[in-house]
Structure formats: C-alpha cells, structure tokens
Scaffold this motif. Sequence first.
Motif, short mmCIF file in Angstrom:
data_model
loop_
_atom_site.label_atom_id
_atom_site.label_comp_id
_atom_site.label_asym_id
_atom_site.label_seq_id
_atom_site.Cartn_x
_atom_site.Cartn_y
_atom_site.Cartn_z
N LEU A 48 -18.03 -55.89 -2.95
CA LEU A 48 -18.32 -55.73 -1.53
C LEU A 48 -17.20 -54.96 -0.83
N ALA A 49 -17.55 -54.28 0.25
CA ALA A 49 -16.55 -53.61 1.08
C ALA A 49 -15.98 -54.59 2.11
N PHE A 50 -16.82 -55.48 2.62
CA PHE A 50 -16.39 -56.48 3.59
C PHE A 50 -17.01 -57.83 3.27
N PHE A 51 -16.27 -58.86 3.61
CA PHE A 51 -16.75 -60.23 3.47
C PHE A 51 -16.34 -60.95 4.75
N ALA A 52 -17.31 -61.44 5.51
CA ALA A 52 -17.01 -62.11 6.77
C ALA A 52 -17.56 -63.53 6.76
N ARG A 53 -16.78 -64.44 7.31
CA ARG A 53 -17.19 -65.84 7.42
C ARG A 53 -17.33 -66.20 8.89
N THR A 54 -18.41 -66.91 9.22
CA THR A 54 -18.66 -67.30 10.60
C THR A 54 -18.20 -68.73 10.85
N ALA A 55 -18.22 -69.13 12.09
CA ALA A 55 -17.80 -70.48 12.47
C ALA A 55 -18.71 -71.54 11.86
N LYS A 56 -19.96 -71.20 11.58
CA LYS A 56 -20.91 -72.14 10.97
C LYS A 56 -20.89 -72.08 9.45
N ALA A 57 -19.87 -71.45 8.88
CA ALA A 57 -19.65 -71.35 7.43
C ALA A 57 -20.68 -70.48 6.72
N SER A 58 -21.43 -69.67 7.44
CA SER A 58 -22.29 -68.70 6.77
C SER A 58 -21.45 -67.44 6.51
N VAL A 59 -21.96 -66.60 5.63
CA VAL A 59 -21.20 -65.39 5.27
C VAL A 59 -22.07 -64.16 5.46
N TRP A 60 -21.41 -63.03 5.71
CA TRP A 60 -22.08 -61.74 5.83
C TRP A 60 -21.60 -60.87 4.69
#
Length: 60
Positions: A48-60
């Motif tokens: 992946l080029a980017f990995f993002a984590r949200t406040a609800k623990a989901s990922v993009w």
Amino acid sequence: MDAHVPFESWLERDTAMVLNFQYDVVSFATQPIWLLRSDTGRALSRTLAFFARTAKASVW
C-alpha cells in the motif's frame, strides 16, 4: 498529526495533507506498507501507499 510524513510525489503529498485534515483519522503511515495474511490457507500480500486508521478503529 505531530510528525513529518515522507512522500515520493506531489500526489502522495496531497493525499497526506487531505488525511491530516480528516476529523476521524487518528494516524496514518506512508509507503511502503506490506500487509500479509495467511489465515485463509494461502498467503496473501498487498503493498500500500497509505494506511490510515480512524477513531473507530476502521482502516482505509
């Protein structure tokens, strides 16, 4: 975010800036990120080029 994020292109820089201002993103990392999974009986991998984590623990 409180750290500098390296980037290799202007597109990656723009993506990092957009993620930085998303209210639900609590952290993100830049490339290269390798995701490995082997619980399905066969090995799967993604880069992946980017990995993002949200406040609800989901990922993009």
